[in-house]
Design an enzyme around this catalytic site. Structure first.
Site, mmCIF file in Angstrom:
data_model
loop_
_atom_site.group_PDB
_atom_site.id
_atom_site.type_symbol
_atom_site.label_atom_id
_atom_site.label_comp_id
_atom_site.label_asym_id
_atom_site.label_seq_id
_atom_site.Cartn_x
_atom_site.Cartn_y
_atom_site.Cartn_z
ATOM 1 N N ARG A 1 67.044 81.717 53.001
ATOM 2 C CA ARG A 1 68.314 82.246 52.519
ATOM 3 C C ARG A 1 68.751 81.503 51.265
ATOM 4 O O ARG A 1 68.617 80.279 51.192
ATOM 5 C CB ARG A 1 69.358 82.028 53.618
ATOM 6 C CG ARG A 1 70.571 82.886 53.526
ATOM 7 C CD ARG A 1 71.502 82.548 54.653
ATOM 8 N NE ARG A 1 71.283 83.307 55.870
ATOM 9 C CZ ARG A 1 71.548 84.611 56.006
ATOM 10 N NH1 ARG A 1 72.020 85.308 54.995
ATOM 11 N NH2 ARG A 1 71.358 85.217 57.144
ATOM 12 N N ASP B 1 62.571 74.558 55.780
ATOM 13 C CA ASP B 1 62.843 75.124 57.096
ATOM 14 C C ASP B 1 61.790 76.020 57.728
ATOM 15 O O ASP B 1 60.805 76.398 57.116
ATOM 16 C CB ASP B 1 64.203 75.813 57.070
ATOM 17 C CG ASP B 1 65.040 75.364 58.267
ATOM 18 O OD1 ASP B 1 64.515 74.585 59.076
ATOM 19 O OD2 ASP B 1 66.190 75.788 58.378
ATOM 20 N N ARG C 1 77.977 78.743 64.303
ATOM 21 C CA ARG C 1 77.464 80.097 64.288
ATOM 22 C C ARG C 1 77.343 80.542 65.730
ATOM 23 O O ARG C 1 77.092 79.711 66.626
ATOM 24 C CB ARG C 1 76.085 80.154 63.624
ATOM 25 C CG ARG C 1 76.098 80.138 62.120
ATOM 26 C CD ARG C 1 74.693 80.168 61.543
ATOM 27 N NE ARG C 1 73.871 79.095 62.071
ATOM 28 C CZ ARG C 1 72.973 79.251 63.038
ATOM 29 N NH1 ARG C 1 72.733 80.437 63.548
ATOM 30 N NH2 ARG C 1 72.268 78.231 63.472
ATOM 31 N N VAL D 1 78.731 70.354 60.850
ATOM 32 C CA VAL D 1 80.157 70.498 61.151
ATOM 33 C C VAL D 1 80.722 69.157 61.645
ATOM 34 O O VAL D 1 81.833 68.774 61.282
ATOM 35 C CB VAL D 1 80.383 71.633 62.186
ATOM 36 C CG1 VAL D 1 81.795 71.607 62.730
ATOM 37 C CG2 VAL D 1 80.105 72.990 61.540
ATOM 38 N N GLU E 1 81.440 67.120 58.702
ATOM 39 C CA GLU E 1 82.546 67.692 57.916
ATOM 40 C C GLU E 1 83.883 67.355 58.586
ATOM 41 O O GLU E 1 84.866 67.006 57.914
ATOM 42 C CB GLU E 1 82.372 69.208 57.777
ATOM 43 C CG GLU E 1 81.147 69.572 56.942
ATOM 44 C CD GLU E 1 80.795 71.055 56.982
ATOM 45 O OE1 GLU E 1 81.556 71.847 57.572
ATOM 46 O OE2 GLU E 1 79.751 71.429 56.408
ATOM 47 N N ASP F 1 25.039 56.998 57.144
ATOM 48 C CA ASP F 1 25.490 56.917 58.537
ATOM 49 C C ASP F 1 25.390 58.329 59.114
ATOM 50 O O ASP F 1 25.365 59.310 58.366
ATOM 51 C CB ASP F 1 26.938 56.395 58.542
ATOM 52 C CG ASP F 1 27.611 56.594 59.874
ATOM 53 O OD1 ASP F 1 27.037 56.174 60.888
ATOM 54 O OD2 ASP F 1 28.713 57.187 59.901
ATOM 55 N N TYR F 2 25.375 58.456 60.425
ATOM 56 C CA TYR F 2 25.216 59.802 60.986
ATOM 57 C C TYR F 2 26.550 60.443 61.414
ATOM 58 O O TYR F 2 27.086 61.286 60.710
ATOM 59 C CB TYR F 2 24.206 59.786 62.154
ATOM 60 C CG TYR F 2 23.900 61.190 62.610
ATOM 61 C CD1 TYR F 2 23.089 62.019 61.837
ATOM 62 C CD2 TYR F 2 24.491 61.714 63.754
ATOM 63 C CE1 TYR F 2 22.863 63.342 62.205
ATOM 64 C CE2 TYR F 2 24.264 63.029 64.131
ATOM 65 C CZ TYR F 2 23.455 63.838 63.351
ATOM 66 O OH TYR F 2 23.251 65.138 63.704
HETATM 67 O O1 LIG Z 1 70.210 81.801 57.735
HETATM 68 P P1 LIG Z 1 70.714 82.104 59.107
HETATM 69 O O2 LIG Z 1 69.690 82.759 59.955
HETATM 70 O O3 LIG Z 1 71.993 82.841 59.052
HETATM 71 O O4 LIG Z 1 71.053 80.724 59.832
HETATM 72 C C1 LIG Z 1 71.828 79.721 59.234
HETATM 73 C C2 LIG Z 1 71.080 78.422 59.120
HETATM 74 O O5 LIG Z 1 70.937 77.883 60.417
HETATM 75 C C3 LIG Z 1 70.108 76.759 60.600
HETATM 76 O O6 LIG Z 1 70.714 75.540 60.168
HETATM 77 C C4 LIG Z 1 70.100 74.290 60.358
HETATM 78 O O7 LIG Z 1 70.328 73.471 59.254
HETATM 79 C C5 LIG Z 1 71.423 72.581 59.275
HETATM 80 C C6 LIG Z 1 71.332 71.680 58.060
HETATM 81 O O8 LIG Z 1 70.185 70.913 58.060
HETATM 82 C C7 LIG Z 1 71.458 71.760 60.537
HETATM 83 O O9 LIG Z 1 72.630 70.958 60.550
HETATM 84 C C8 LIG Z 1 71.452 72.682 61.741
HETATM 85 O O10 LIG Z 1 71.384 71.903 62.916
HETATM 86 C C9 LIG Z 1 70.288 73.634 61.686
HETATM 87 O O11 LIG Z 1 70.398 74.559 62.750
HETATM 88 C C10 LIG Z 1 68.773 77.010 59.942
HETATM 89 O O12 LIG Z 1 67.937 75.897 60.070
HETATM 90 C C11 LIG Z 1 68.884 77.459 58.512
HETATM 91 O O13 LIG Z 1 67.612 77.776 57.983
HETATM 92 C C12 LIG Z 1 69.739 78.695 58.471
HETATM 93 O O14 LIG Z 1 69.934 79.123 57.140
HETATM 94 O O1 LIG Z 2 83.239 80.182 58.366
HETATM 95 C C1 LIG Z 2 82.426 79.281 58.193
HETATM 96 C C2 LIG Z 2 82.158 78.334 59.186
HETATM 97 C C3 LIG Z 2 81.231 77.339 58.934
HETATM 98 N N1 LIG Z 2 80.606 77.285 57.766
HETATM 99 C C4 LIG Z 2 79.658 76.205 57.451
HETATM 100 O O2 LIG Z 2 78.448 76.412 58.162
HETATM 101 C C5 LIG Z 2 77.791 75.179 58.267
HETATM 102 C C6 LIG Z 2 77.222 75.047 59.638
HETATM 103 O O3 LIG Z 2 76.227 74.071 59.608
HETATM 104 P P1 LIG Z 2 75.694 73.313 60.870
HETATM 105 O O4 LIG Z 2 74.735 72.307 60.396
HETATM 106 O O5 LIG Z 2 76.806 72.758 61.676
HETATM 107 O O6 LIG Z 2 74.950 74.411 61.780
HETATM 108 P P2 LIG Z 2 73.991 75.639 61.428
HETATM 109 O O7 LIG Z 2 74.852 76.839 61.347
HETATM 110 O O8 LIG Z 2 73.302 75.351 60.180
HETATM 111 O O9 LIG Z 2 73.089 75.713 62.607
HETATM 112 C C7 LIG Z 2 78.796 74.088 57.935
HETATM 113 O O10 LIG Z 2 78.501 73.539 56.684
HETATM 114 C C8 LIG Z 2 80.115 74.838 57.905
HETATM 115 O O11 LIG Z 2 81.042 74.309 56.994
HETATM 116 C C9 LIG Z 2 80.842 78.209 56.782
HETATM 117 O O12 LIG Z 2 80.258 78.153 55.718
HETATM 118 N N2 LIG Z 2 81.767 79.197 57.024
#
Ligand SMILES: O=P(O)(O)OC[C@H]1O[C@H](O[C@H]2O[C@H](CO)[C@@H](O)[C@H](O)[C@H]2O)[C@H](O)[C@@H](O)[C@@H]1O
Ligand SMILES: O=c1ccn([C@@H]2O[C@H](COP(=O)(O)OP(=O)(O)O)[C@@H](O)[C@H]2O)c(=O)[nH]1
Length: 734
Positions: free
Chosen positions: A10, A140, A281, A385, A388, A506-507
């Protein structure tokens, strides 16, 4: 470094179509939100999916224009590819498997085919946009095959790979029908990064067990190349979150967003009403139902808090076409309805539930209003999160409850750590957070803030890049020792000019690959034909110098016209001569050593004992890799004590421990062949520690070649036995 090319499934922004026009909006998810800050600051180019499928070329142009302002290049995928690659292999195979949800993982050939196809499309696009000197950083689980695909086409490119999700234990990864391909795909990179040490060690253990590559701490050696594995816990743009939080908090309430004012009014509705916040998410890995149940348990166990605390859950839509996500949405809605129905009152909603995403400013308002962050994933690569939430707690007030299953828990040790499956423990943690002393809150918050401020997303990315640069410097140094191009030309010319040549070969591991059972490593037709070429002229003498016993060497090469050295030099046989014994030490020492080896054989499944005339050998190639290595270490210590004052020594070969008569080695045996400088071309090739005696003993001008990149006294190295054969073929047909 010239330019950085980032590739992820993405892009950091996604394209929306609104009434025939296109708009850009930030992507959700940690990878995009985190890395975006680094991308903005550095002159990188980002290749990825814009979240939309368009056919019309004019539309494509418009989108490309919008994205080029963000330094992004779109990679379009048709809907059936999205279905099988994104919803399918990425999110219905790899995602559940890597997060230990094996029962959700489906293994379909169609998914796999689409995954390979999209990875190829990414590799092609990356290659198209990469110039000499550029660095590629692949991200990823959606792109695990890309590093190898690029490496095959352009071996010179510097490639980094980072996995944002957990790498599961070998017991999980072994389930995947395409496990070897996935590991090989990742190993195309020079440096592979993970969020935590656990993920890195799981990866290393899987590579050892499934591919059998040699691994020294964090370095994988394969085909003459090193791949480095390391830990880089991803950070956030701390300064951005902190600054925005301060800005929000300094605004008078009337100037804040409508939503923020509503939250504030809600909190004011009751003295000391507290807000617990969770943001994720909508994903089964995030443990949302477990969290709701824990909150319900809390309200049941602590009725005094009813009306005084609410859980605000911001649940961001995600992967809505995948069945489990649809089911989960229904389950969450029912659970929220249940708790609100059971405990809610006219003026109080126990759970405030949003199914949507929020713009950055609103997100900060939520973070700022919350007293407690409740993040309880069942598995999470990192969980940004959590970081953050901490960055926005400007006055150090607030408590973080964090699942021990999140990668972030490794760094945030001062948070209240919970096992998300333990509903009672989570409920107790909510109580502890609500009643926590202000000083304790401040101390914990301050310590965590200092830590994540230091290792923010910029530091994370630059640290990865610095390490990547260092690794490729090491590759360059290695490359100079590698037998290829110019080196080969030089050897050929020396070989041709020479009047009399001697080749020590060597073998096992050098002329032939390793087999689980030593008896299976017979010379194949190709090898025999190749070696016979040494008879094409009478200037070349070939010596097979092996640890093998003389019976085996005799059976394989007895009448081949080569000289043979068996048992590391205990026996020699000139090309037309008889076997000669080079030691007269008696073998009664074996009676003391054999029982020790037997006890190791009995306790280490897959290991065997071999007896030669002057040595005893414990082979552990078929044993579990880690157990084998451990036992080998133990055995060496036990034996060292046993052989004191005896004329014996211990040799460590490739997955073998050999006890043999001292002073007999390949070096001393080889020297018997080199009388009075009669050869003007000497070459030796070997793959393990026993060959080091040979490399060290030969005259300085000899060409010594190690198979593999391990430390060695040899001047050059080749990647594997195939490269040995190829070099020999060139020499012998010269
Ligand atoms: O692109 P999506 O299918 O909508 O999913 C969103 C992203 O989710 C995953 O996030 C991961 O990366 C974070 C940062 O390293 C990490 O904090 C989190 O624990 C992971 O789940 C996924 O790995 C991404 O590729 C996606 O874009
Ligand atoms: O409405 C929202 C809620 C969350 N986030 C962002 O989504 C990311 C979630 O990342 P996280 O590593 O916690 O989990 P992932 O979704 O990548 O598994 C964080 O940077 C949040 O600030 C966002 O962009 N919009």
């Amino acid at each position: 470094m010239d330019r950085l090319i980032i590739a992820s499934n993405r892009l950091p922004v996604k394209i929306n179509e609104v009434e025939g026009d296109f708009t850009v909006e930030p992507s959700a998810g940690g990878l995009a939100t985190g890395l975006k800050s680094y991308h903005k600051k550095n002159d990188s180019v980002w290749i990825g999916w814009p979240g939309i499928d368009v056919d019309d070329s004019k539309d494509k142009k418009k989108i490309e224009k919008l994205l080029s302002d963000e330094h992004c290049i779109p990679l379009y995928m048709e809907s059936d590819l999205i279905e099988n690659y994104y919803d399918g292999f990425s999110n219905a195979t790899l995602w559940p498997l890597f997060h230990y949800f094996t029962e959700y993982a489906s293994f379909k050939e169609d998914y796999w085919d689409a995954y390979k196809k999209v990875n190829e499309m990414f590799a092609e696009s990356i290659l198209k946009h990469t110039k000499k000197g550029d660095t590629v950083w692949v991200h990823d689980y959606q792109l695990l095959l890309v590093p190898e695909m690029i490496r095959k086409q352009r071996p010179d490119i510097r490639i980094g790979f980072f996995l944002h999700i957990p790498f599961p234990s070998y017991e999980i990864i072994r389930i995947l029908p395409w496990r070897e391909e996935i590991l090989c795909g990742m190993l195309g990179a020079d440096l592979i990064g993970f969020h935590t040490y656990d993920y890195a060690r799981h990866f290393i253990s899987s590579v050892k067990r499934l591919l059998g590559h040699d691994i020294d701490f964090n370095t994988v050696s394969m085909d003459g190349r090193h791949v480095y594995v390391d830990v880089f816990p991803m950070g956030i743009d701390y300064e951005k979150f902190e600054r925005k939080a301060l800005e929000v908090q300094s605004k008078p309430i009337q100037e804040r967003s409508k939503q923020h004012q509503e939250i504030d009014r809600f909190l004011m509705g009751e003295p000391n009403r507290k807000l617990i916040l969770s943001i994720d998410r909508l994903d089964y890995t995030k443990g949302i139902p477990h969290r709701i149940n824990a909150f319900k348990r809390f309200l049941t166990d602590h009725p005094e808090f009813r009306g005084k605390v609410s859980l605000l859950m911001l649940t961001v839509p995600s992967r809505e076409d995948v069945e489990q996500y649809q089911n989960l949405k229904r389950e969450i809605e029912e659970l929220v309805g249940g708790v609100n129905g059971e405990f809610g009152t006219l003026g109080w909603n126990p759970i405030i539930y949003f199914y949507r995403s929020l713009p950055f400013d609103n997100l900060i308002e939520l973070y700022s209003s919350a007293d407690i962050g409740l993040l309880t994933p069942l598995r999470d690569g990192m969980n940004l999160v959590a970081k953050e939430f901490i960055a926005t707690k400007a006055g150090h007030k607030g408590v973080l409850i964090l699942s021990e299953m999140a990668g972030a828990a490794k760094e945030l040790g001062e948070a209240l750590s919970v096992n998300p499956f333990n509903i009672k423990a989570v409920s107790d943690a909510i109580y502890a957070a609500l009643t926590m002393d202000q000083d304790d809150q401040t101390n914990a918050m301050h310590t965590m803030q200092e830590r994540i401020k230091r290792y923010d997303v910029h530091k994370w990315a630059s640290d990865f890049m610095d390490n990547l640069e260092k690794t490729s410097k090491k590759q360059e140094i290695n490359q100079a020792r590698k037998v290829s191009g110019k080196n080969i030309e030089k050897f050929l010319s020396q070989y041709q000019k020479a009047k009399s040549r001697l080749l020590f070969l060597d073998y096992d591991g050098t002329l032939q690959k390793f087999f689980s059972l030593p008896g299976d490593a017979k010379p194949d037709k190709e090898l025999l034909q190749l070696l016979k070429k040494s008879h094409l002229d009478d200037k070349t003498e070939l010596v097979i110098i092996s640890g093998r016993d003389k019976v085996t060497l005799n059976e394989w090469f007895g009448d081949s016209g080569f000289s043979l050295i068996a048992e590391h030099g205990a026996w020699t046989k000139d090309k037309d001569g008889e076997w000669k014994e080079r030691t007269n030490t008696r073998s009664n020492w074996k009676e003391n050593i054999r029982p020790v080896l037997e006890s190791y054989m009995d306790r280490t499944a897959g290991s065997i004992i071999e007896e030669k005339s002057h040595s005893l050998v414990w082979h552990y190639r078929k044993a579990d890799v880690e157990l084998g290595a451990l036992r080998a270490l133990e055995l060496t210590t036990d034996l060292s004590n046993l052989i004191i004052n005896q004329d014996l020594e211990i040799l460590e070969g490739s997955k073998v421990i050999e006890i043999k008569v001292a002073g007999i080695n390949k070096g001393s045996a080889a020297l018997e062949y080199i009388h009075d400088g009669s050869y003007d071309f000497i070459m030796a090739m070997g793959d393990d520690w026993t060959d080091e005696y040979l490399f060290k003993a030969l005259p300085e001008e000899s060409i010594t070649i190690k198979v593999g990149t391990d430390r060695s006294a040899a001047k050059y190295y080749v990647g594997n036995y195939k490269e040995v054969r190829s070099l020999l073929n060139k020499l012998l047909t010269k």
